[in-house]
Write a protein that holds these residues in place. Structure first.
Motif, PDB file in Angstrom:
ATOM      1  N   GLU A  82       0.851  -1.180   0.000  1.00  0.00           N
ATOM      2  CA  GLU A  82       0.000   0.000   0.000  1.00  0.00           C
ATOM      3  C   GLU A  82       0.897   1.244   0.000  1.00  0.00           C
ATOM      4  O   GLU A  82       2.006   1.221   0.541  1.00  0.00           O
ATOM      5  CB  GLU A  82      -0.911   0.017   1.224  1.00  0.00           C
ATOM      6  CG  GLU A  82      -2.084  -0.942   1.115  1.00  0.00           C
ATOM      7  CD  GLU A  82      -3.030  -0.526  -0.002  1.00  0.00           C
ATOM      8  OE1 GLU A  82      -3.474   0.634  -0.020  1.00  0.00           O
ATOM      9  OE2 GLU A  82      -3.312  -1.372  -0.877  1.00  0.00           O
ATOM     10  N   PRO A  83       0.446   2.351  -0.600  1.00  0.00           N
ATOM     11  CA  PRO A  83       1.329   3.505  -0.791  1.00  0.00           C
ATOM     12  C   PRO A  83       1.813   4.177   0.493  1.00  0.00           C
ATOM     13  O   PRO A  83       2.992   4.550   0.578  1.00  0.00           O
ATOM     14  CB  PRO A  83       0.485   4.471  -1.634  1.00  0.00           C
ATOM     15  CG  PRO A  83      -0.915   3.992  -1.511  1.00  0.00           C
ATOM     16  CD  PRO A  83      -0.838   2.520  -1.296  1.00  0.00           C
ATOM     17  N   HIS A 139       4.490   8.994  -7.458  1.00  0.00           N
ATOM     18  CA  HIS A 139       3.537   9.015  -8.570  1.00  0.00           C
ATOM     19  C   HIS A 139       3.817   7.889  -9.555  1.00  0.00           C
ATOM     20  O   HIS A 139       2.888   7.208 -10.020  1.00  0.00           O
ATOM     21  CB  HIS A 139       3.609  10.364  -9.284  1.00  0.00           C
ATOM     22  CG  HIS A 139       2.885  10.371 -10.600  1.00  0.00           C
ATOM     23  ND1 HIS A 139       1.529  10.170 -10.712  1.00  0.00           N
ATOM     24  CD2 HIS A 139       3.362  10.535 -11.869  1.00  0.00           C
ATOM     25  CE1 HIS A 139       1.190  10.215 -11.989  1.00  0.00           C
ATOM     26  NE2 HIS A 139       2.276  10.428 -12.701  1.00  0.00           N
ATOM     27  N   TYR A 142       2.607   4.629  -8.028  1.00  0.00           N
ATOM     28  CA  TYR A 142       1.156   4.483  -7.867  1.00  0.00           C
ATOM     29  C   TYR A 142       0.422   5.484  -8.772  1.00  0.00           C
ATOM     30  O   TYR A 142      -0.296   6.356  -8.293  1.00  0.00           O
ATOM     31  CB  TYR A 142       0.758   4.712  -6.406  1.00  0.00           C
ATOM     32  CG  TYR A 142       1.396   3.741  -5.446  1.00  0.00           C
ATOM     33  CD1 TYR A 142       0.833   2.485  -5.226  1.00  0.00           C
ATOM     34  CD2 TYR A 142       2.572   4.076  -4.769  1.00  0.00           C
ATOM     35  CE1 TYR A 142       1.413   1.583  -4.353  1.00  0.00           C
ATOM     36  CE2 TYR A 142       3.161   3.177  -3.896  1.00  0.00           C
ATOM     37  CZ  TYR A 142       2.586   1.927  -3.687  1.00  0.00           C
ATOM     38  OH  TYR A 142       3.170   1.038  -2.820  1.00  0.00           O
ATOM     39  N   ASP A 144      -2.143   5.280 -10.580  1.00  0.00           N
ATOM     40  CA  ASP A 144      -3.602   5.252 -10.536  1.00  0.00           C
ATOM     41  C   ASP A 144      -4.151   5.783  -9.211  1.00  0.00           C
ATOM     42  O   ASP A 144      -5.357   6.037  -9.103  1.00  0.00           O
ATOM     43  CB  ASP A 144      -4.123   3.822 -10.751  1.00  0.00           C
ATOM     44  CG  ASP A 144      -3.749   3.296 -12.125  1.00  0.00           C
ATOM     45  OD1 ASP A 144      -3.636   4.116 -13.056  1.00  0.00           O
ATOM     46  OD2 ASP A 144      -3.564   2.069 -12.263  1.00  0.00           O
ATOM     47  N   ARG A 145      -3.275   5.932  -8.235  1.00  0.00           N
ATOM     48  CA  ARG A 145      -3.714   6.400  -6.925  1.00  0.00           C
ATOM     49  C   ARG A 145      -3.446   7.885  -6.713  1.00  0.00           C
ATOM     50  O   ARG A 145      -4.214   8.578  -6.037  1.00  0.00           O
ATOM     51  CB  ARG A 145      -2.990   5.604  -5.824  1.00  0.00           C
ATOM     52  CG  ARG A 145      -3.268   4.121  -5.833  1.00  0.00           C
ATOM     53  CD  ARG A 145      -4.624   3.774  -5.261  1.00  0.00           C
ATOM     54  NE  ARG A 145      -4.687   3.983  -3.834  1.00  0.00           N
ATOM     55  CZ  ARG A 145      -4.331   3.070  -2.931  1.00  0.00           C
ATOM     56  NH1 ARG A 145      -3.894   1.878  -3.324  1.00  0.00           N
ATOM     57  NH2 ARG A 145      -4.442   3.327  -1.646  1.00  0.00           N
ATOM     58  N   TYR A 146      -2.317   8.361  -7.269  1.00  0.00           N
ATOM     59  CA  TYR A 146      -1.923   9.747  -7.017  1.00  0.00           C
ATOM     60  C   TYR A 146      -1.501  10.439  -8.311  1.00  0.00           C
ATOM     61  O   TYR A 146      -0.673   9.906  -9.062  1.00  0.00           O
ATOM     62  CB  TYR A 146      -0.735   9.813  -6.043  1.00  0.00           C
ATOM     63  CG  TYR A 146      -1.023   9.195  -4.698  1.00  0.00           C
ATOM     64  CD1 TYR A 146      -1.922   9.781  -3.811  1.00  0.00           C
ATOM     65  CD2 TYR A 146      -0.393   8.019  -4.326  1.00  0.00           C
ATOM     66  CE1 TYR A 146      -2.180   9.205  -2.581  1.00  0.00           C
ATOM     67  CE2 TYR A 146      -0.645   7.437  -3.100  1.00  0.00           C
ATOM     68  CZ  TYR A 146      -1.537   8.036  -2.226  1.00  0.00           C
ATOM     69  OH  TYR A 146      -1.803   7.452  -1.014  1.00  0.00           O
ATOM     70  N   SER A 147      -2.060  11.605  -8.536  1.00  0.00           N
ATOM     71  CA  SER A 147      -1.562  12.459  -9.611  1.00  0.00           C
ATOM     72  C   SER A 147      -0.225  13.041  -9.153  1.00  0.00           C
ATOM     73  O   SER A 147       0.121  12.951  -7.969  1.00  0.00           O
ATOM     74  CB  SER A 147      -2.546  13.604  -9.867  1.00  0.00           C
ATOM     75  OG  SER A 147      -2.535  14.515  -8.768  1.00  0.00           O
ATOM     76  N   GLN A 150      -0.927  15.383  -6.255  1.00  0.00           N
ATOM     77  CA  GLN A 150      -1.285  14.688  -5.020  1.00  0.00           C
ATOM     78  C   GLN A 150      -0.061  14.025  -4.387  1.00  0.00           C
ATOM     79  O   GLN A 150       0.113  14.069  -3.167  1.00  0.00           O
ATOM     80  CB  GLN A 150      -2.358  13.639  -5.305  1.00  0.00           C
ATOM     81  CG  GLN A 150      -3.717  14.225  -5.653  1.00  0.00           C
ATOM     82  CD  GLN A 150      -4.689  13.161  -6.141  1.00  0.00           C
ATOM     83  OE1 GLN A 150      -4.305  12.241  -6.870  1.00  0.00           O
ATOM     84  NE2 GLN A 150      -5.947  13.295  -5.737  1.00  0.00           N
TER      85      GLN A 150
END
Length: 201
Positions: A82-83, A139, A142, A144-147, A150
């Motif tokens: 997990e990130p 980034h 992940y 797909d989770r964080y731009s 973000q």
């Protein structure tokens, strides 16, 4: 096995850092030149500049390596990581923003960051560069989770909390052991990052 040439390079590098710290304490930062540091370390000024581009760099000799370690940790994470835990492990493993402010030279570095504008600017620039590099790595890890924005915000929150807490602990560190300083830092950062690290129900 480390070769003799690499051992010599590391020894020279350490001699320069030790000489710089000693002269900064004895003479003051502004009054010390790279030539002075080179002479104290027993090398030429030209040699000193092949190891450290500026006098400021001598205060943060391992910063670039720690950023690389954090980026590598994110790139080599397990596929199911997990990130947030992955980011925490990367930052903690590399001691980003902490080592220079909690190690043996903490008092000197904190004093110079607070009193010398050029050192303060250098430290802030290094911290910003570290956050950018690690944010980009988060980034990429992940997408797909964080731009990118973000990821930058998340890394900035983590690194900012660690660096602010480390500086505060360093200022209050008189009489504290290394273990006590790290314990105080860990507790402070844990509280600051609770909104991200505490599981929501």
């Amino acid at each position: 096995m480390t070769g003799l040439r690499e051992q010599k390079r590391e020894r020279t590098r350490r001699q320069l850092v030790d000489a710089a710290d000693r002269l900064f304490r004895e003479r003051g930062y502004a009054e010390t030149t790279v030539a002075d540091i080179a002479a104290a370390a027993g090398v030429s000024t030209r040699t000193a500049f092949t190891y450290f581009a500026t006098k400021d760099d001598l205060l943060f000799p391992d910063a670039d390596e720690r950023v690389r370690l954090a980026v590598d940790a994110l790139e080599q994470r397990a596929g199911d990581d997990e990130p947030i835990p992955a980011l925490l492990r990367a930052l903690q493993g590399a001691d980003i923003a902490v080592t220079d402010l909690l190690g043996d030279r903490a008092a000197l570095r904190v004093a110079l960051v607070e009193s010398e504008p050029s050192v303060r600017g250098h430290a802030l620039r290094r911290l910003a560069d570290a956050q950018t590099a690690i944010g980009d790595a988060l980034h990429r890890a992940y997408p797909d989770r964080y731009s990118p924005v973000q990821a930058a915000a998340l890394v900035g929150a983590f690194v900012g909390a660690a660096s602010a807490a480390a500086a505060a602990v360093a200022r209050e560190a008189e009489g504290m052991t290394e273990a006590q300083r790290h314990a105080a830092l860990t507790a402070a950062v844990g509280d600051a990052l609770a909104p991200w690290t505490t599981e929501r129900t």
